[in-house]
Design a protein around this motif. Structure first.
Motif, PDB file in Angstrom:
ATOM      1  N   THR A 159       0.847  -1.187   0.000  1.00 57.34           N
ATOM      2  CA  THR A 159       0.000   0.000   0.000  1.00 57.34           C
ATOM      3  C   THR A 159       0.884   1.241   0.000  1.00 57.34           C
ATOM      4  OG1 THR A 159      -0.105   0.148   2.417  1.00 57.34           O
ATOM      5  CG2 THR A 159      -1.780  -1.205   1.311  1.00 57.34           C
ATOM      6  N   PHE A 160       0.327   2.334  -0.513  1.00 59.03           N
ATOM      7  CA  PHE A 160       1.051   3.604  -0.567  1.00 59.03           C
ATOM      8  C   PHE A 160       0.135   4.718  -0.080  1.00 59.03           C
ATOM      9  CE2 PHE A 160       3.240   0.862  -3.465  1.00 59.03           C
ATOM     10  CZ  PHE A 160       4.584   1.191  -3.310  1.00 59.03           C
ATOM     11  N   GLY A 161       0.726   5.664   0.658  1.00 57.81           N
ATOM     12  CA  GLY A 161      -0.029   6.787   1.170  1.00 57.81           C
ATOM     13  C   GLY A 161      -0.644   6.493   2.522  1.00 57.81           C
ATOM     14  N   GLY A 162      -0.915   7.562   3.268  1.00 54.98           N
ATOM     15  CA  GLY A 162      -1.534   7.406   4.569  1.00 54.98           C
ATOM     16  C   GLY A 162      -0.539   7.081   5.664  1.00 54.98           C
ATOM     17  N   PRO A 163      -1.032   6.849   6.867  1.00 49.30           N
ATOM     18  CA  PRO A 163      -0.165   6.670   8.037  1.00 49.30           C
ATOM     19  C   PRO A 163       0.317   5.239   8.243  1.00 49.30           C
ATOM     20  CG  PRO A 163      -2.437   6.701   8.722  1.00 49.30           C
ATOM     21  CD  PRO A 163      -2.452   6.915   7.236  1.00 49.30           C
ATOM     22  N   ASN A 164       0.148   4.381   7.255  1.00 52.51           N
ATOM     23  CA  ASN A 164       0.560   2.985   7.405  1.00 52.51           C
ATOM     24  C   ASN A 164       1.284   2.522   6.148  1.00 52.51           C
ATOM     25  OD1 ASN A 164      -1.273   2.129   9.876  1.00 52.51           O
ATOM     26  ND2 ASN A 164      -2.624   3.186   8.442  1.00 52.51           N
ATOM     27  N   GLN A 165       2.183   1.580   6.324  1.00 48.37           N
ATOM     28  CA  GLN A 165       2.692   0.784   5.217  1.00 48.37           C
ATOM     29  C   GLN A 165       2.273  -0.660   5.463  1.00 48.37           C
ATOM     30  OE1 GLN A 165       6.705   1.733   3.377  1.00 48.37           O
ATOM     31  NE2 GLN A 165       7.091   2.263   5.511  1.00 48.37           N
ATOM     32  N   ILE A 166       1.627  -1.252   4.487  1.00 49.84           N
ATOM     33  CA  ILE A 166       1.217  -2.644   4.588  1.00 49.84           C
ATOM     34  C   ILE A 166       1.788  -3.377   3.388  1.00 49.84           C
ATOM     35  CG2 ILE A 166      -0.723  -4.246   4.751  1.00 49.84           C
ATOM     36  CD1 ILE A 166      -2.414  -1.775   5.608  1.00 49.84           C
ATOM     37  N   ALA A 167       2.405  -4.512   3.642  1.00 47.19           N
ATOM     38  CA  ALA A 167       2.918  -5.349   2.566  1.00 47.19           C
ATOM     39  C   ALA A 167       2.463  -6.779   2.824  1.00 47.19           C
ATOM     40  CB  ALA A 167       4.443  -5.286   2.495  1.00 47.19           C
ATOM     41  N   ALA A 168       2.075  -7.469   1.757  1.00 48.89           N
ATOM     42  CA  ALA A 168       1.599  -8.848   1.875  1.00 48.89           C
ATOM     43  C   ALA A 168       2.230  -9.707   0.793  1.00 48.89           C
ATOM     44  CB  ALA A 168       0.072  -8.898   1.770  1.00 48.89           C
TER      45      ALA A 168
END
Length: 674
Positions: free
Chosen positions: A200-209
């Motif tokens: 994911t890109f943008g916002g207050p988090n990075q999520i990778a799966a």
């Protein structure tokens, strides 16, 4: 004072008998390319399917935990609640509260039956799916660091959710849908595929799966289909990181099975160090202890009341609160319930958290003698400001609005908390050793505050949002604070005021005995000069204020069992009973009803045992535990009409009550069963 509960750190769930823990995981096989859905025969009665109602029963959920946060997974294999990196972080998946607020499902296509258990000694969840074409298992875990063992469980977790599908027989086709919706479903993130994964890109988090098969992306979601055959072990992983760090690297699919097995072993190693209770309720007690460990925030020693927010006490009602914080009451009672199996470091962590969160004497507003330092609750990191806000974009579970983040009760005055904290300090006095001078002063300040303020009205332990009242339970717990302070006095050095505390303790007792009794009800009432019943009166024998065999106390126990129950289960109070409130309507200032309260039913079981009725106590204990879900998890309340679970889930208070009731029943039998 009665002896402390002879409990402790059990573990083992109802379900240990389902089979041993799996052997060391083998490397996962590569998945075959997706193919046509196999022909399916008619499903068995009661079978589930991938399609789902917006809000399945709470009993459908199991909890994962890593010592920092928690996730809820339903029996269809959908992660519908996940907050990272902490219990109180904005949710990445919140389908628990709104069907469009994000989830991650790994679900068989077509009808299936599901059977679940926790891997023995752990909070690693295993779901076995049986379909028309085959059988497969799904294992889910919130990872802990590789090789972490024992008391270190929960330190520095990788903030990673691991999922493994294993083929058992035949073949099973799965649909995989990853729908991240950070900030309680408010954000539809930009997704970028990365071969066999997504970021994911943008916002207050990075999520990778990472997936074991190439996924497809669309509509801010990721989809895949896979077929699993006997012997295949297919791994999935999702990891969180803050935006200011390097992009996180999820565990490679081939390593997921071994990492899940290692996480299960970490839980078993912790349980092995805390397994003390040997009574007849051993499986239930051990599992409840493990749940309470799962609700603990290891970096500080805080214990959350529950890992969820806004799960309603009645469908469509407004009694929807955020429980992802550390109440002094809940945390103290948790420590008390588990005292025999809690190691000195854990006790010290809790005391350190509570004293530092409250603010030590000398800090701004930090003198407990002024009554200003001790809030009723804190954030898991010690935060004071827990201001409540509504989340209007969420539909709410069962259309129960508003959904909330934060809890306005942090500003309330609840005078009982001084007693609960001092009782925990007293219980752990030997394990804590010599108290630091600052903690000596802090403990003495708690007693001084109880002595100075017990005559004031407050919101009570049920956090009523109506006018302050002279709640009986608050007075009793102020007595507890002073009683325990008198016993702790030799450890409090120059700060001890033994004679003054003892004198004020006796005044509190006299006031409770005189003004707390209702002649009309023939029982101790909810508040001074009131006729309304309250289950909190059951604390009087549990804390040693009066013996359960005292005639008035025995009459109170029977009055609660007779007049404050629905279908044999105990209410906290009757929400529309305004006797003694001046006729101003509902006693708690809120509209609507609530369910029967699990903790209060366990209190009644404990009180019956202390009163010499262990047989009645055991019947009630068995009845209440029978409402736990198939995994053994208890919510805050039980619907007296349909028996469903209500309120935030799983609830620390409920599992604390189970442990203490088991102890009381064992002692009452007096046959050496503990």
């Amino acid at each position: 004072m009665p002896p402390p509960p002879p409990m402790a750190r059990p573990g083992g769930e109802p379900g240990d008998a389902d089979g041993p823990a799996p052997a060391a995981a083998a490397p996962s096989a590569s998945a075959p390319a997706p193919g046509h859905e196999p022909a399916a025969r008619a499903p068995a009665a009661g079978a589930l399917s991938a399609s789902r109602s917006p809000a399945p029963p709470l009993a459908d959920y199991g909890m994962l935990a890593d010592g920092n946060s928690a996730a809820l997974v339903d029996r269809r294999g959908s992660v519908d609640w996940l907050c990272l990196p902490r219990f109180d972080s904005p949710a990445l998946f919140a389908r628990l509260l709104d069907p469009d607020a994000g989830h991650w499902s790994i679900t068989p296509r077509g009808p299936f039956e599901a059977a679940r258990r926790y891997l023995p000694g752990s909070l690693v969840l295993e779901t076995t799916f049986t379909t028309a074409t085959g059988v497969a298992r799904l294992r889910d875990a919130l990872a802990v660091p590789q090789g972490q063992r024992g008391h270190d469980l929960g330190l520095r977790p990788p903030h990673e959710l691991l999922r493994e599908v294993e083929g058992v027989s035949g073949e099973v086709l799965f649909d995989v849908d990853l729908v991240p919706r950070p900030e309680y479903g408010l954000v539809r993130p930009l997704l970028r595929l990365t071969g066999s994964g997504v970021r994911t890109f943008g916002g207050p988090n990075q999520i990778a799966a990472r997936f074991p098969v190439p996924p497809e992306a669309g509509d801010a979601a990721v989809h895949a289909r896979l077929r699993v055959t006997p012997g295949q072990r297919l791994g999935f992983s999702l990891v969180w990181a803050p935006p200011e760090t390097a992009p996180p690297e999820p565990t490679a699919p081939g390593r997921v099975p071994e990492r899940i097995a290692d996480t299960a072993e970490a839980w078993r190693s912790w349980e092995a160090e805390h397994d003390i209770y040997r009574g007849p309720h051993r499986d239930l007690v051990r599992f409840s202890a493990r749940v309470l460990k799962g609700l603990s925030y290891r970096p500080t020693g805080a214990v959350v009341a529950a890992p969820t927010t806004s799960l309603p006490e009645t469908a469509g009602g407004e009694r929807n609160w955020d429980y992802r914080y550390a109440w002094i009451r809940d945390a103290s009672l948790t420590l008390e319930a588990l005292h025999l199996g809690t190691c000195p470091d854990e006790a010290s962590d809790f005391v350190s958290f509570m004293t530092s969160a409250a603010g030590m004497p000398g800090a701004a507003g930090g003198d407990a003698r002024t009554g200003s330092s001790l809030q009723i609750m804190y954030g898991v990191g010690g935060e004071h400001d827990l201001s409540e806000r509504e989340l209007p974009h969420l539909r709410g579970r069962w259309d129960s609005r508003p959904a909330r983040a934060g809890n306005g009760a942090w500003t309330q005055t609840q005078l009982d908390v001084h007693g609960e904290l001092l009782n925990a300090l007293h219980l752990y006095r030997e394990r804590l050793g010599d108290l630091h001078p600052e903690i000596q002063r802090f403990a003495a300040g708690l007693a001084d505050t109880a002595a100075e303020r017990w005559t004031e009205p407050d919101a009570g332990m049920w956090e009523m949002r109506g006018p302050p009242r002279h709640h009986l339970s608050s007075k009793v717990l102020c007595w507890v604070a002073l009683d325990r302070a008198v016993e702790l006095a030799p450890r409090l050095g120059r700060h001890a005021r033994t004679a003054a505390w003892a004198a004020e303790r006796d005044r509190v007792r006299a006031a409770v005995l005189r003004r707390g009794w209702s002649e009309r009800r023939g029982a101790y009432a909810q508040a001074f000069d009131s006729d309304a019943l309250d289950a909190a009166a059951l604390l009087m024998p549990l804390y040693g204020f009066l013996p359960a065999t005292d005639p008035r106390m025995a009459a109170t126990i029977e009055a609660i069992a007779r007049d404050l129950t629905e279908d044999g289960l105990v209410l906290r109070y009757r929400v529309n009973d305004d006797r003694g409130t001046g006729g101003d309507g509902a006693a708690d200032g809120l509209a609507g009803d609530e369910g029967t309260f699990v903790l209060c039913s366990f209190w009644l079981a404990s009180a019956l045992a202390l009163a010499g009725h262990p047989g009645r106590a055991e019947v009630l204990f068995d009845r209440v535990t029978g409402f736990a879900n198939d995994l053994g998890l208890l919510a805050e309340e039980i619907d007296p009409r349909g028996g469903g679970l209500l309120g935030n889930f799983p609830q620390a208070f409920s599992h604390v009550g189970l442990i203490n009731a088991a102890a009381a029943i064992d002692r009452a039998h007096g046959d050496g069963r503990v």
